[in-house]
Design a protein around this motif. Structure first.
Motif, PDB file in Angstrom:
ATOM      1  N   LYS A 192       0.833  -1.203   0.000  1.00 43.61           N
ATOM      2  CA  LYS A 192       0.000   0.000   0.000  1.00 43.61           C
ATOM      3  C   LYS A 192       0.869   1.256   0.000  1.00 43.61           C
ATOM      4  O   LYS A 192       0.599   2.208  -0.740  1.00 43.61           O
ATOM      5  N   LYS A 193       1.929   1.237   0.803  1.00 44.46           N
ATOM      6  CA  LYS A 193       2.829   2.405   0.849  1.00 44.46           C
ATOM      7  C   LYS A 193       3.570   2.581  -0.468  1.00 44.46           C
ATOM      8  O   LYS A 193       3.774   3.718  -0.920  1.00 44.46           O
ATOM      9  N   VAL A 194       3.971   1.487  -1.102  1.00 41.14           N
ATOM     10  CA  VAL A 194       4.665   1.587  -2.389  1.00 41.14           C
ATOM     11  C   VAL A 194       3.739   2.190  -3.438  1.00 41.14           C
ATOM     12  O   VAL A 194       4.153   3.055  -4.215  1.00 41.14           O
ATOM     13  N   ARG A 195       2.470   1.753  -3.434  1.00 41.63           N
ATOM     14  CA  ARG A 195       1.509   2.328  -4.382  1.00 41.63           C
ATOM     15  C   ARG A 195       1.310   3.822  -4.133  1.00 41.63           C
ATOM     16  O   ARG A 195       1.226   4.618  -5.077  1.00 41.63           O
ATOM     17  N   LYS A 196       1.235   4.202  -2.851  1.00 39.83           N
ATOM     18  CA  LYS A 196       1.048   5.616  -2.519  1.00 39.83           C
ATOM     19  C   LYS A 196       2.270   6.441  -2.936  1.00 39.83           C
ATOM     20  O   LYS A 196       2.130   7.554  -3.462  1.00 39.83           O
ATOM     21  N   ILE A 197       3.452   5.903  -2.725  1.00 48.75           N
ATOM     22  CA  ILE A 197       4.681   6.606  -3.117  1.00 48.75           C
ATOM     23  C   ILE A 197       4.713   6.798  -4.627  1.00 48.75           C
ATOM     24  O   ILE A 197       5.055   7.889  -5.124  1.00 48.75           O
ATOM     25  N   ASN A 198       4.355   5.762  -5.390  1.00 47.25           N
ATOM     26  CA  ASN A 198       4.333   5.883  -6.854  1.00 47.25           C
ATOM     27  C   ASN A 198       3.315   6.918  -7.306  1.00 47.25           C
ATOM     28  O   ASN A 198       3.580   7.713  -8.207  1.00 47.25           O
ATOM     29  N   LYS A 199       2.151   6.909  -6.664  1.00 47.42           N
ATOM     30  CA  LYS A 199       1.105   7.884  -7.018  1.00 47.42           C
ATOM     31  C   LYS A 199       1.587   9.311  -6.743  1.00 47.42           C
ATOM     32  O   LYS A 199       1.414  10.199  -7.575  1.00 47.42           O
ATOM     33  N   LEU A 200       2.205   9.517  -5.576  1.00 52.30           N
ATOM     34  CA  LEU A 200       2.675  10.860  -5.232  1.00 52.30           C
ATOM     35  C   LEU A 200       3.830  11.308  -6.126  1.00 52.30           C
ATOM     36  O   LEU A 200       3.923  12.493  -6.472  1.00 52.30           O
ATOM     37  N   SER A 201       4.693  10.386  -6.517  1.00 53.29           N
ATOM     38  CA  SER A 201       5.792  10.786  -7.405  1.00 53.29           C
ATOM     39  C   SER A 201       5.260  11.193  -8.777  1.00 53.29           C
ATOM     40  O   SER A 201       5.752  12.151  -9.382  1.00 53.29           O
ATOM     41  N   LYS A 202       4.214  10.488  -9.274  1.00 53.83           N
ATOM     42  CA  LYS A 202       3.593  10.897 -10.535  1.00 53.83           C
ATOM     43  C   LYS A 202       2.951  12.264 -10.397  1.00 53.83           C
ATOM     44  O   LYS A 202       3.051  13.111 -11.293  1.00 53.83           O
TER      45      LYS A 202
END
Length: 127
Positions: free
Chosen positions: A64-74
């Motif tokens: 879940k944190k990895v998905r959130k990090i990817n979303k925020l970086s985009k």
């Protein structure tokens, strides 16, 4: 040396006699689970179950944190590009020629002569 020969002879004789005798059926080793075994090891089994649940929950939280990090970086990349485009638009519109074009419909025009400073002398100001 005689003892070794005797052992060898006994082994051969035992092998021959074993071949002549009917064999007993082999008992296969089977996992025997019974009530006593389960109740004795119940705390350990529960401990393993809790550890498994913690492991699964930890992996879900990490994903879940990895998905959130990817979303925020985009999102950061998109905002950076938006910032650069807005900044370039502002630089373009703040040029003197663009400002004069924008205020021309309002009746304002660019000065053709430089501004002049009006100085008041101290003696004239006292009167």
């Amino acid at each position: 040396m005689l003892r070794e020969e005797e052992k060898h002879i006994n082994e051969e004789a035992g092998a021959e006699s074993a071949a002549e005798l009917p064999r007993e059926p082999r008992r296969e080793w089977r996992l025997r689970i019974n009530y006593k075994l389960i109740t004795q090891n119940l705390p350990f089994i529960l401990f393993l179950a809790v550890i498994a649940l913690v492991y699964i929950a930890n992996s879900h939280l990490a994903e879940k944190k990895v998905r959130k990090i990817n979303k925020l970086s985009k999102e950061i990349k998109e905002l950076k590009w938006e910032y650069l485009s807005v900044r370039s638009e502002l630089m373009f519109r703040s040029k003197l020629s663009e400002v004069s074009k924008a205020v021309e419909p309002l009746g304002l025009k660019e000065l053709s002569t430089p501004p002049q400073r009006i100085e008041v002398k101290a003696a004239e100001a006292a009167q």
